[in-house]
Design an enzyme around this catalytic site. Structure first.
Site, mmCIF file in Angstrom:
data_model
loop_
_atom_site.group_PDB
_atom_site.id
_atom_site.type_symbol
_atom_site.label_atom_id
_atom_site.label_comp_id
_atom_site.label_asym_id
_atom_site.label_seq_id
_atom_site.Cartn_x
_atom_site.Cartn_y
_atom_site.Cartn_z
ATOM 1 N N CYS A 185 -1.674 34.677 22.343
ATOM 2 C CA CYS A 185 -0.228 34.555 22.503
ATOM 3 C C CYS A 185 0.125 33.225 23.172
ATOM 4 O O CYS A 185 -0.524 32.818 24.139
ATOM 5 C CB CYS A 185 0.309 35.711 23.336
ATOM 6 N N ALA B 192 -0.763 37.700 18.350
ATOM 7 C CA ALA B 192 -0.119 39.004 18.207
ATOM 8 C C ALA B 192 1.322 38.825 17.766
ATOM 9 O O ALA B 192 2.123 38.203 18.460
ATOM 10 C CB ALA B 192 -0.180 39.762 19.527
ATOM 11 N N TYR C 123 -2.211 47.927 24.630
ATOM 12 C CA TYR C 123 -0.984 47.937 23.851
ATOM 13 C C TYR C 123 -0.875 49.248 23.063
ATOM 14 O O TYR C 123 -1.700 50.144 23.202
ATOM 15 C CB TYR C 123 -0.906 46.677 22.994
ATOM 16 N N ARG D 33 -8.765 45.307 16.047
ATOM 17 C CA ARG D 33 -9.286 44.892 17.349
ATOM 18 C C ARG D 33 -9.173 46.072 18.302
ATOM 19 O O ARG D 33 -8.125 46.723 18.367
ATOM 20 C CB ARG D 33 -8.524 43.692 17.910
#
Length: 367
Positions: free
Chosen positions: A27, A59, A185, A233
Protein backbone atom coordinates in the site's frame (compact mmCIF):
# COMPACT_ATOMS: atom_id res chain seq x y z
CA UNK A 1 26.69 -21.13 -9.58
CA UNK A 2 24.95 -22.66 -12.60
CA UNK A 3 21.20 -22.27 -13.06
CA UNK A 4 20.34 -21.06 -9.54
CA UNK A 5 16.88 -22.07 -8.34
CA UNK A 6 15.83 -18.46 -7.75
CA UNK A 7 16.19 -17.67 -11.43
CA UNK A 8 14.52 -20.73 -12.87
CA UNK A 9 11.19 -20.12 -14.58
CA UNK A 10 7.95 -21.14 -12.86
CA UNK A 11 4.32 -21.42 -13.92
CA UNK A 12 1.45 -20.19 -11.77
CA UNK A 13 -1.67 -21.61 -13.34
CA UNK A 14 -1.11 -20.75 -16.99
CA UNK A 15 1.03 -17.69 -16.20
CA UNK A 16 4.74 -18.16 -16.90
CA UNK A 17 7.18 -16.22 -14.73
CA UNK A 18 10.80 -15.77 -15.77
CA UNK A 19 12.10 -16.24 -12.21
CA UNK A 20 10.93 -16.94 -8.64
CA UNK A 21 11.07 -13.34 -7.34
CA UNK A 22 7.67 -11.79 -6.70
CA UNK A 23 7.10 -8.14 -5.81
CA UNK A 24 4.54 -8.22 -2.99
CA UNK A 25 1.60 -5.80 -2.90
CA UNK A 26 2.52 -2.69 -0.91
CA UNK A 27 0.00 0.00 0.00
CA UNK A 28 1.18 3.50 -0.89
CA UNK A 29 -1.63 5.50 0.76
CA UNK A 30 -1.47 7.94 -2.13
CA UNK A 31 -4.78 7.55 -3.97
CA UNK A 32 -7.48 10.19 -4.34
CA UNK A 33 -11.03 8.88 -3.84
CA UNK A 34 -9.71 5.41 -4.64
CA UNK A 35 -8.03 6.57 -7.86
CA UNK A 36 -4.37 5.95 -8.61
CA UNK A 37 -2.22 9.06 -9.06
CA UNK A 38 1.11 9.98 -10.63
CA UNK A 39 2.79 8.51 -7.54
CA UNK A 40 1.57 5.05 -8.55
CA UNK A 41 2.90 5.58 -12.06
CA UNK A 42 6.36 6.34 -10.67
CA UNK A 43 6.23 3.63 -8.01
CA UNK A 44 4.99 0.77 -10.19
CA UNK A 45 6.96 1.96 -13.19
CA UNK A 46 10.35 1.68 -11.56
CA UNK A 47 9.49 -1.64 -9.90
CA UNK A 48 8.48 -2.99 -13.32
CA UNK A 49 12.12 -2.41 -14.40
CA UNK A 50 13.53 -4.38 -11.46
CA UNK A 51 13.97 -7.75 -13.16
CA UNK A 52 11.55 -9.57 -10.83
CA UNK A 53 9.22 -12.24 -12.18
CA UNK A 54 5.91 -10.65 -11.12
CA UNK A 55 4.69 -7.23 -10.00
CA UNK A 56 1.65 -7.13 -7.69
CA UNK A 57 -0.47 -3.99 -7.41
CA UNK A 58 -1.21 -2.97 -3.84
CA UNK A 59 -4.37 -3.93 -1.93
CA UNK A 60 -7.22 -2.50 -3.98
CA UNK A 61 -10.53 -2.16 -2.19
CA UNK A 62 -13.62 -3.65 -3.81
CA UNK A 63 -15.90 -1.11 -2.09
CA UNK A 64 -15.06 2.33 -0.63
CA UNK A 65 -15.57 1.22 2.98
CA UNK A 66 -13.14 -1.64 2.36
CA UNK A 67 -10.17 0.72 2.22
CA UNK A 68 -7.65 0.72 5.06
CA UNK A 69 -7.30 4.51 4.79
CA UNK A 70 -9.07 7.19 2.81
CA UNK A 71 -5.99 7.31 0.55
CA UNK A 72 -6.10 3.64 -0.48
CA UNK A 73 -6.47 2.46 -4.06
CA UNK A 74 -9.79 1.00 -5.14
CA UNK A 75 -11.26 -0.82 -8.11
CA UNK A 76 -15.00 -0.44 -7.54
CA UNK A 77 -16.27 1.92 -10.27
CA UNK A 78 -15.49 3.42 -13.66
CA UNK A 79 -13.41 6.25 -12.19
CA UNK A 80 -11.09 3.96 -10.21
CA UNK A 81 -10.83 1.63 -13.20
CA UNK A 82 -9.90 4.49 -15.55
CA UNK A 83 -7.24 5.80 -13.17
CA UNK A 84 -5.69 2.35 -12.87
CA UNK A 85 -5.86 1.86 -16.64
CA UNK A 86 -3.75 5.00 -17.18
CA UNK A 87 -1.02 3.67 -14.89
CA UNK A 88 -1.05 0.12 -16.24
CA UNK A 89 -1.00 1.23 -19.87
CA UNK A 90 2.05 3.40 -19.23
CA UNK A 91 3.90 0.66 -17.35
CA UNK A 92 3.09 -1.86 -20.09
CA UNK A 93 4.68 0.39 -22.72
CA UNK A 94 8.05 0.02 -21.05
CA UNK A 95 7.96 -3.43 -19.39
CA UNK A 96 6.62 -6.88 -20.20
CA UNK A 97 6.70 -7.99 -16.56
CA UNK A 98 3.44 -9.78 -15.67
CA UNK A 99 1.17 -7.72 -13.42
CA UNK A 100 -1.13 -9.05 -10.69
CA UNK A 101 -3.52 -7.17 -8.42
CA UNK A 102 -4.49 -7.81 -4.82
CA UNK A 103 -8.23 -7.37 -4.23
CA UNK A 104 -9.11 -6.60 -0.64
CA UNK A 105 -11.50 -5.45 2.06
CA UNK A 106 -10.08 -4.22 5.37
CA UNK A 107 -13.13 -5.06 7.50
CA UNK A 108 -12.74 -3.84 11.07
CA UNK A 109 -9.22 -2.53 10.31
CA UNK A 110 -10.59 0.05 7.86
CA UNK A 111 -11.09 3.79 8.44
CA UNK A 112 -7.59 4.48 9.76
CA UNK A 113 -5.31 7.46 9.34
CA UNK A 114 -2.22 7.42 7.13
CA UNK A 115 0.72 5.48 8.65
CA UNK A 116 2.96 8.54 8.76
CA UNK A 117 0.20 10.33 10.70
CA UNK A 118 0.03 7.58 13.32
CA UNK A 119 -2.29 5.10 11.61
CA UNK A 120 -4.94 5.25 14.34
CA UNK A 121 -8.54 4.39 13.57
CA UNK A 122 -10.70 7.36 12.62
CA UNK A 123 -14.21 7.61 14.04
CA UNK A 124 -17.18 7.51 11.66
CA UNK A 125 -17.74 11.21 12.43
CA UNK A 126 -14.24 12.16 11.24
CA UNK A 127 -14.02 13.76 7.79
CA UNK A 128 -11.81 10.90 6.57
CA UNK A 129 -13.49 8.11 8.55
CA UNK A 130 -16.49 5.81 8.21
CA UNK A 131 -18.32 2.99 9.97
CA UNK A 132 -16.46 -0.29 9.69
CA UNK A 133 -17.92 -3.78 9.20
CA UNK A 134 -16.70 -7.22 10.24
CA UNK A 135 -17.84 -10.80 10.88
CA UNK A 136 -18.67 -9.84 14.47
CA UNK A 137 -19.14 -6.55 16.32
CA UNK A 138 -15.70 -6.73 17.93
CA UNK A 139 -13.16 -3.95 17.38
CA UNK A 140 -9.52 -4.68 16.59
CA UNK A 141 -8.48 -2.81 19.76
CA UNK A 142 -10.62 -2.12 22.81
CA UNK A 143 -10.59 1.67 22.41
CA UNK A 144 -11.69 1.58 18.78
CA UNK A 145 -15.16 2.08 17.37
CA UNK A 146 -16.89 -1.31 17.11
CA UNK A 147 -17.63 -2.62 13.62
CA UNK A 148 -21.11 -3.57 12.49
CA UNK A 149 -21.59 -7.33 12.06
CA UNK A 150 -22.27 -8.26 8.44
CA UNK A 151 -25.59 -9.87 7.57
CA UNK A 152 -26.07 -12.71 5.10
CA UNK A 153 -27.30 -10.18 2.53
CA UNK A 154 -24.20 -8.06 3.16
CA UNK A 155 -21.98 -11.09 2.48
CA UNK A 156 -23.74 -11.77 -0.81
CA UNK A 157 -23.24 -8.13 -1.83
CA UNK A 158 -19.54 -8.33 -0.93
CA UNK A 159 -19.08 -11.50 -3.00
CA UNK A 160 -20.64 -9.61 -5.91
CA UNK A 161 -18.31 -6.65 -5.28
CA UNK A 162 -15.22 -8.86 -5.33
CA UNK A 163 -16.45 -10.46 -8.56
CA UNK A 164 -17.11 -7.08 -10.17
CA UNK A 165 -13.62 -5.86 -9.26
CA UNK A 166 -12.21 -9.05 -10.81
CA UNK A 167 -14.10 -8.31 -14.03
CA UNK A 168 -12.65 -4.79 -14.03
CA UNK A 169 -9.17 -6.25 -13.49
CA UNK A 170 -9.71 -8.52 -16.48
CA UNK A 171 -10.69 -5.55 -18.66
CA UNK A 172 -7.48 -3.83 -17.60
CA UNK A 173 -5.46 -6.78 -18.90
CA UNK A 174 -4.18 -7.72 -15.46
CA UNK A 175 -2.52 -11.14 -15.56
CA UNK A 176 -3.52 -12.51 -12.15
CA UNK A 177 -5.66 -11.74 -9.11
CA UNK A 178 -4.58 -12.27 -5.53
CA UNK A 179 -7.23 -12.22 -2.79
CA UNK A 180 -6.12 -10.68 0.50
CA UNK A 181 -6.86 -13.22 3.22
CA UNK A 182 -4.06 -12.09 5.53
CA UNK A 183 -2.94 -9.41 8.00
CA UNK A 184 -6.18 -9.18 9.94
CA UNK A 185 -8.32 -7.88 7.09
CA UNK A 186 -11.85 -9.04 6.33
CA UNK A 187 -11.26 -12.52 4.90
CA UNK A 188 -8.75 -13.26 7.67
CA UNK A 189 -11.27 -11.94 10.22
CA UNK A 190 -13.71 -14.63 9.08
CA UNK A 191 -11.05 -17.34 9.28
CA UNK A 192 -9.80 -16.66 12.80
CA UNK A 193 -11.82 -17.75 15.85
CA UNK A 194 -10.46 -14.68 17.65
CA UNK A 195 -12.39 -12.27 15.41
CA UNK A 196 -15.21 -14.48 14.15
CA UNK A 197 -17.72 -15.02 16.93
CA UNK A 198 -20.72 -15.71 14.72
CA UNK A 199 -23.24 -18.41 15.59
CA UNK A 200 -24.59 -18.90 12.05
CA UNK A 201 -23.22 -20.93 9.13
CA UNK A 202 -20.29 -18.50 8.82
CA UNK A 203 -18.90 -19.00 12.33
CA UNK A 204 -17.90 -21.65 14.83
CA UNK A 205 -16.32 -24.67 13.13
CA UNK A 206 -13.37 -24.40 10.77
CA UNK A 207 -15.59 -25.30 7.81
CA UNK A 208 -17.99 -22.51 8.74
CA UNK A 209 -15.22 -19.94 9.25
CA UNK A 210 -13.80 -20.81 5.83
CA UNK A 211 -17.21 -20.55 4.15
CA UNK A 212 -17.21 -16.83 3.29
CA UNK A 213 -13.55 -16.59 2.16
CA UNK A 214 -14.12 -19.63 -0.07
CA UNK A 215 -17.33 -18.09 -1.43
CA UNK A 216 -15.35 -14.96 -2.33
CA UNK A 217 -12.74 -17.11 -4.03
CA UNK A 218 -15.40 -18.96 -6.00
CA UNK A 219 -17.04 -15.70 -7.08
CA UNK A 220 -13.74 -14.20 -8.23
CA UNK A 221 -12.63 -17.41 -9.94
CA UNK A 222 -15.93 -17.45 -11.89
CA UNK A 223 -15.63 -13.75 -12.83
CA UNK A 224 -11.94 -13.69 -13.86
CA UNK A 225 -10.94 -15.30 -17.18
CA UNK A 226 -10.33 -19.03 -16.80
CA UNK A 227 -6.92 -18.80 -18.45
CA UNK A 228 -5.62 -16.33 -15.85
CA UNK A 229 -4.74 -17.41 -12.28
CA UNK A 230 -6.45 -16.47 -9.04
CA UNK A 231 -4.33 -16.85 -5.89
CA UNK A 232 -4.73 -16.16 -2.17
CA UNK A 233 -2.56 -14.45 0.44
CA UNK A 234 -2.94 -15.81 3.97
CA UNK A 235 -1.57 -15.28 7.44
CA UNK A 236 -0.20 -18.64 8.48
CA UNK A 237 -0.56 -17.79 12.17
CA UNK A 238 -2.18 -15.13 14.37
CA UNK A 239 0.70 -15.63 16.83
CA UNK A 240 -1.93 -15.64 19.61
CA UNK A 241 -2.95 -18.71 21.59
CA UNK A 242 -6.31 -20.05 20.41
CA UNK A 243 -6.11 -18.18 17.11
CA UNK A 244 -5.58 -19.10 13.48
CA UNK A 245 -2.54 -21.36 13.04
CA UNK A 246 -0.51 -23.37 10.53
CA UNK A 247 -2.71 -26.47 10.79
CA UNK A 248 -5.84 -24.50 9.89
CA UNK A 249 -3.93 -22.72 7.13
CA UNK A 250 -3.08 -26.07 5.55
CA UNK A 251 -6.75 -27.08 5.65
CA UNK A 252 -7.70 -23.78 4.01
CA UNK A 253 -5.01 -24.25 1.35
CA UNK A 254 -6.35 -27.72 0.58
CA UNK A 255 -9.88 -26.33 0.15
CA UNK A 256 -8.54 -23.58 -2.13
CA UNK A 257 -6.63 -26.12 -4.18
CA UNK A 258 -9.83 -28.10 -4.77
CA UNK A 259 -11.47 -24.92 -6.11
CA UNK A 260 -8.75 -24.11 -8.62
CA UNK A 261 -6.55 -21.72 -6.69
CA UNK A 262 -3.25 -21.30 -8.56
CA UNK A 263 -0.92 -20.41 -5.65
CA UNK A 264 -0.86 -19.37 -2.02
CA UNK A 265 1.25 -16.60 -0.51
CA UNK A 266 2.02 -17.23 3.17
CA UNK A 267 2.54 -14.27 5.49
CA UNK A 268 1.43 -14.02 9.16
CA UNK A 269 -0.05 -11.90 11.92
CA UNK A 270 -2.02 -8.69 11.81
CA UNK A 271 -5.27 -9.90 13.38
CA UNK A 272 -4.82 -9.23 17.08
CA UNK A 273 -2.80 -6.61 19.03
CA UNK A 274 -1.69 -9.36 21.43
CA UNK A 275 0.37 -11.08 18.73
CA UNK A 276 3.84 -12.18 19.78
CA UNK A 277 5.78 -12.59 16.55
CA UNK A 278 9.29 -14.14 16.60
CA UNK A 279 10.61 -11.64 14.07
CA UNK A 280 13.92 -12.48 12.41
CA UNK A 281 15.30 -13.40 8.98
CA UNK A 282 13.02 -15.92 7.24
CA UNK A 283 10.74 -16.03 10.32
CA UNK A 284 7.68 -16.90 8.22
CA UNK A 285 9.37 -19.56 6.09
CA UNK A 286 8.37 -22.43 8.46
CA UNK A 287 4.73 -21.47 7.86
CA UNK A 288 5.28 -21.56 4.10
CA UNK A 289 7.05 -24.92 4.46
CA UNK A 290 4.09 -26.38 6.36
CA UNK A 291 1.68 -25.29 3.63
CA UNK A 292 4.03 -26.55 0.93
CA UNK A 293 4.13 -29.96 2.59
CA UNK A 294 0.38 -30.05 3.12
CA UNK A 295 -0.94 -29.25 -0.34
CA UNK A 296 0.02 -29.28 -4.00
CA UNK A 297 -0.18 -25.53 -4.59
CA UNK A 298 2.83 -23.39 -5.50
CA UNK A 299 3.77 -21.49 -2.34
CA UNK A 300 5.24 -18.00 -1.96
CA UNK A 301 7.33 -17.23 1.15
CA UNK A 302 7.73 -13.67 2.45
CA UNK A 303 9.11 -11.81 5.45
CA UNK A 304 12.57 -10.39 6.13
CA UNK A 305 14.07 -11.97 3.04
CA UNK A 306 16.94 -9.64 2.26
CA UNK A 307 19.99 -11.74 1.38
CA UNK A 308 20.60 -13.36 -2.03
CA UNK A 309 21.86 -16.68 -0.63
CA UNK A 310 18.98 -16.69 1.87
CA UNK A 311 16.45 -16.36 -0.97
CA UNK A 312 18.22 -19.01 -3.04
CA UNK A 313 18.18 -21.43 -0.09
CA UNK A 314 14.44 -20.96 0.50
CA UNK A 315 13.63 -21.90 -3.07
CA UNK A 316 16.48 -24.34 -3.58
CA UNK A 317 15.60 -26.48 -0.56
CA UNK A 318 11.93 -26.61 -1.53
CA UNK A 319 10.62 -24.65 1.46
CA UNK A 320 8.73 -22.51 -1.06
CA UNK A 321 8.41 -22.19 -4.82
CA UNK A 322 8.86 -18.41 -4.87
CA UNK A 323 9.93 -15.62 -2.55
CA UNK A 324 8.23 -12.25 -2.25
CA UNK A 325 9.93 -8.94 -1.55
CA UNK A 326 8.32 -5.83 -0.10
CA UNK A 327 10.39 -3.47 2.06
CA UNK A 328 13.55 -5.04 0.63
CA UNK A 329 12.73 -4.00 -2.92
CA UNK A 330 11.55 -0.55 -1.88
CA UNK A 331 15.00 -0.04 -0.36
CA UNK A 332 16.79 -1.58 -3.34
CA UNK A 333 14.65 -1.61 -6.52
CA UNK A 334 17.49 -3.41 -8.37
CA UNK A 335 17.66 -6.28 -5.85
CA UNK A 336 16.92 -8.90 -8.56
CA UNK A 337 19.83 -7.55 -10.64
CA UNK A 338 22.20 -7.83 -7.71
CA UNK A 339 20.91 -11.30 -6.80
CA UNK A 340 21.46 -12.46 -10.38
CA UNK A 341 24.99 -11.08 -10.38
CA UNK A 342 25.75 -12.75 -7.05
CA UNK A 343 24.28 -16.12 -8.01
CA UNK A 344 25.59 -16.23 -11.58
CA UNK A 345 22.23 -15.86 -13.33
CA UNK A 346 20.76 -13.57 -15.96
CA UNK A 347 18.10 -10.91 -15.50
CA UNK A 348 16.12 -8.80 -17.95
CA UNK A 349 16.84 -5.08 -18.11
CA UNK A 350 15.47 -2.34 -20.37
CA UNK A 351 17.59 -1.39 -23.37
CA UNK A 352 18.14 2.08 -21.92
CA UNK A 353 19.94 0.53 -18.92
CA UNK A 354 22.09 -2.08 -20.68
CA UNK A 355 25.19 0.10 -20.52
CA UNK A 356 25.01 -0.02 -16.71
CA UNK A 357 26.18 -3.64 -16.71
CA UNK A 358 29.33 -3.86 -14.54
CA UNK A 359 32.46 -5.13 -16.26
CA UNK A 360 32.77 -8.09 -13.89
CA UNK A 361 29.24 -9.25 -14.80
CA UNK A 362 29.34 -9.22 -18.59
CA UNK A 363 26.69 -11.98 -18.82
CA UNK A 364 24.28 -10.47 -16.32
CA UNK A 365 21.67 -9.02 -18.64
CA UNK A 366 19.51 -11.31 -20.71
CA UNK A 367 19.37 -9.63 -24.11
Amino acid sequence: MSNPALFQSVTVGSLALSNRIVIAPMCQYSAENGCMTDWHLIHLGHLALSGAGLLTIEASAVVPEGRITHADVGLWDDATEAAMARVIESVRRHSDMPIAIQLAHAGRKASTDLPWKGGKQLAPTHADGWQTVAPSAQPFAEAENAPVALTADDLKALCDAFAESARRAARLGIDAVQLHGAHGYLLHQFLSPLSNRRDDEYGGSLDNRMRFPLAVFDAVRAAFPADRPVTMRVSGSDWVEGGWDAEQTVAFAQALEERGCAAIHVSSGGLDPRQDIPVGPSYQVPLARAVKQGCGLPVVAVGLITDYDQAEAIVGTGDADMIALARTILYDPRWPWHAAAHLGAKVKAPNQYLRSQPRQYRDLFDV
